[in-house]
Design a protein around this motif. Structure first.
Motif, PDB file in Angstrom:
ATOM      1  N   ASP A  40       2.433  -8.712  22.459  1.00  0.00           N
ATOM      2  CA  ASP A  40       3.623  -8.540  23.288  1.00  0.00           C
ATOM      3  C   ASP A  40       4.239  -7.149  23.160  1.00  0.00           C
ATOM      4  N   GLY A  41       3.576  -6.253  22.424  1.00  0.00           N
ATOM      5  CA  GLY A  41       4.099  -4.905  22.234  1.00  0.00           C
ATOM      6  C   GLY A  41       4.954  -4.762  20.993  1.00  0.00           C
ATOM      7  N   GLY A  42       5.267  -5.851  20.322  1.00  0.00           N
ATOM      8  CA  GLY A  42       6.060  -5.799  19.098  1.00  0.00           C
ATOM      9  C   GLY A  42       5.224  -5.375  17.909  1.00  0.00           C
ATOM     10  N   ARG A  43       5.892  -5.187  16.794  1.00  0.00           N
ATOM     11  CA  ARG A  43       5.207  -4.789  15.568  1.00  0.00           C
ATOM     12  C   ARG A  43       5.863  -5.465  14.389  1.00  0.00           C
ATOM     13  N   THR A  44       5.057  -5.697  13.366  1.00  0.00           N
ATOM     14  CA  THR A  44       5.534  -6.308  12.131  1.00  0.00           C
ATOM     15  C   THR A  44       5.068  -5.458  10.961  1.00  0.00           C
ATOM     16  N   ARG A  45       6.006  -5.017  10.138  1.00  0.00           N
ATOM     17  CA  ARG A  45       5.660  -4.240   8.944  1.00  0.00           C
ATOM     18  C   ARG A  45       4.962  -5.164   7.960  1.00  0.00           C
ATOM     19  N   VAL A  46       3.775  -4.777   7.514  1.00  0.00           N
ATOM     20  CA  VAL A  46       3.030  -5.616   6.582  1.00  0.00           C
ATOM     21  C   VAL A  46       2.788  -4.947   5.235  1.00  0.00           C
ATOM     22  N   ALA A  47       2.918  -3.629   5.149  1.00  0.00           N
ATOM     23  CA  ALA A  47       2.725  -2.952   3.858  1.00  0.00           C
ATOM     24  C   ALA A  47       3.323  -1.558   3.905  1.00  0.00           C
ATOM     25  N   GLU A  48       3.699  -1.076   2.723  1.00  0.00           N
ATOM     26  CA  GLU A  48       4.152   0.300   2.542  1.00  0.00           C
ATOM     27  C   GLU A  48       3.726   0.734   1.149  1.00  0.00           C
ATOM     28  N   ALA A  49       3.209   1.949   1.045  1.00  0.00           N
ATOM     29  CA  ALA A  49       2.717   2.443  -0.244  1.00  0.00           C
ATOM     30  C   ALA A  49       2.832   3.963  -0.268  1.00  0.00           C
ATOM     31  N   ARG A  50       2.578   4.533  -1.443  1.00  0.00           N
ATOM     32  CA  ARG A  50       2.487   5.980  -1.613  1.00  0.00           C
ATOM     33  C   ARG A  50       1.127   6.288  -2.209  1.00  0.00           C
ATOM     34  N   THR A  51       0.551   7.373  -1.750  1.00  0.00           N
ATOM     35  CA  THR A  51      -0.750   7.753  -2.296  1.00  0.00           C
ATOM     36  C   THR A  51      -0.596   8.269  -3.727  1.00  0.00           C
ATOM     37  N   ASN A  52      -1.602   7.989  -4.528  1.00  0.00           N
ATOM     38  CA  ASN A  52      -1.587   8.420  -5.926  1.00  0.00           C
ATOM     39  C   ASN A  52      -2.168   9.832  -6.056  1.00  0.00           C
ATOM     40  N   ALA A  53      -2.418  10.271  -7.273  1.00  0.00           N
ATOM     41  CA  ALA A  53      -2.915  11.636  -7.510  1.00  0.00           C
ATOM     42  C   ALA A  53      -4.280  11.879  -6.867  1.00  0.00           C
ATOM     43  N   ASP A  54      -5.032  10.812  -6.614  1.00  0.00           N
ATOM     44  CA  ASP A  54      -6.341  10.923  -5.969  1.00  0.00           C
ATOM     45  C   ASP A  54      -6.242  10.788  -4.449  1.00  0.00           C
ATOM     46  N   GLY A  55      -5.003  10.707  -3.908  1.00  0.00           N
ATOM     47  CA  GLY A  55      -4.801  10.572  -2.467  1.00  0.00           C
ATOM     48  C   GLY A  55      -5.044   9.175  -1.951  1.00  0.00           C
ATOM     49  N   ARG A  56      -5.182   8.210  -2.844  1.00  0.00           N
ATOM     50  CA  ARG A  56      -5.447   6.823  -2.471  1.00  0.00           C
ATOM     51  C   ARG A  56      -4.253   5.950  -2.824  1.00  0.00           C
ATOM     52  N   CYS A  57      -4.176   4.793  -2.217  1.00  0.00           N
ATOM     53  CA  CYS A  57      -3.174   3.810  -2.608  1.00  0.00           C
ATOM     54  C   CYS A  57      -3.734   3.051  -3.809  1.00  0.00           C
ATOM     55  N   ASP A  58      -2.867   2.636  -4.720  1.00  0.00           N
ATOM     56  CA  ASP A  58      -3.320   1.978  -5.942  1.00  0.00           C
ATOM     57  C   ASP A  58      -3.987   0.627  -5.695  1.00  0.00           C
ATOM     58  N   ALA A  59      -3.671   0.000  -4.578  1.00  0.00           N
ATOM     59  CA  ALA A  59      -4.246  -1.304  -4.231  1.00  0.00           C
ATOM     60  C   ALA A  59      -4.528  -1.306  -2.731  1.00  0.00           C
ATOM     61  N   PRO A  60      -5.399  -2.203  -2.269  1.00  0.00           N
ATOM     62  CA  PRO A  60      -5.609  -2.308  -0.824  1.00  0.00           C
ATOM     63  C   PRO A  60      -4.283  -2.576  -0.101  1.00  0.00           C
ATOM     64  N   LEU A  61      -4.143  -2.046   1.100  1.00  0.00           N
ATOM     65  CA  LEU A  61      -2.946  -2.299   1.897  1.00  0.00           C
ATOM     66  C   LEU A  61      -2.899  -3.755   2.353  1.00  0.00           C
ATOM     67  N   LEU A  62      -4.047  -4.318   2.637  1.00  0.00           N
ATOM     68  CA  LEU A  62      -4.192  -5.750   2.931  1.00  0.00           C
ATOM     69  C   LEU A  62      -5.490  -6.213   2.293  1.00  0.00           C
ATOM     70  N   ALA A  63      -5.505  -7.449   1.842  1.00  0.00           N
ATOM     71  CA  ALA A  63      -6.726  -7.999   1.256  1.00  0.00           C
ATOM     72  C   ALA A  63      -6.695  -9.517   1.346  1.00  0.00           C
TER      73      ALA A  63
END
Length: 128
Positions: A40-63
Motif C-alpha cells: 500500500d506504499g507504507g513502511r514499517t521499521r524493522v531494524a536499526e544498527a550501526r556498523t562496527n570497525a569492520d564496516g559490518r553490523c554485529d548481527a544480521p539485520l533480519l534472521a
C-alpha cells in the motif's frame, strides 16, 4: 510481529557492510535503518544498527522467522559519517542518506547487501 505473506523459513538472514572507497577502509560507525515496504506504499521499521570497525553490523539485520519475502529499503547515514571523518563536503552534502530498495524472494536464503561509498558516488550488489 504479526504473520506476513511469505513467512520466514527459519534459516535465512539479511546482512550488510559498508566500504569507504575514498579512504580504502571499512565504513565504521554508520547508522543503518531497515524498513519493510508494504504493497500500500507504507513502511514499517524493522531494524536499526550501526556498523562496527569492520564496516559490518554485529548481527544480521533480519534472521530466521523474522526474515520474510517482500520489498525492503536499507538507508545508510553516510553524510554524517563523512562529516565526522573530516571529508570536505558541500553544505548540504551531495550524498546524505543513501537508500537501497531491494526484494527478498526466498526467505530461506542469505541476502547480503553491501554498500561501496564515497562522498559523491555509491554502488551496491547482491553479495554472498
Amino acid at each position: 510481529m504479526s504473520a506476513v505473506k511469505g513467512a520466514g523459513k527459519g534459516d535465512g538472514r539479511l546482512t550488510t557492510h559498508v566500504l569507504d572507497t575514498m579512504a580504502g577502509r571499512p565504513g565504521a560507525g554508520i547508522t543503518v535503518v531497515l524498513d519493510r515496504l508494504g504493497d500500500d506504499g507504507g513502511r514499517t521499521r524493522v531494524a536499526e544498527a550501526r556498523t562496527n570497525a569492520d564496516g559490518r553490523c554485529d548481527a544480521p539485520l533480519l534472521a530466521g522467522n523474522d526474515l520474510v519475502a517482500g520489498r525492503y529499503e536499507l538507508t545508510f547515514a553516510v553524510g554524517a559519517y563523512f562529516q565526522a571523518g573530516g571529508a570536505a563536503l558541500a553544505d548540504p552534502p551531495f550524498l546524505d542518506e543513501v537508500p537501497i530498495r531491494f526484494a527478498i524472494a526466498d526467505a530461506g536464503q542469505h541476502y547480503h547487501v553491501p554498500l561501496l561509498i564515497s562522498p559523491y558516488a555509491y554502488s551496491t550488489y547482491r553479495g554472498s
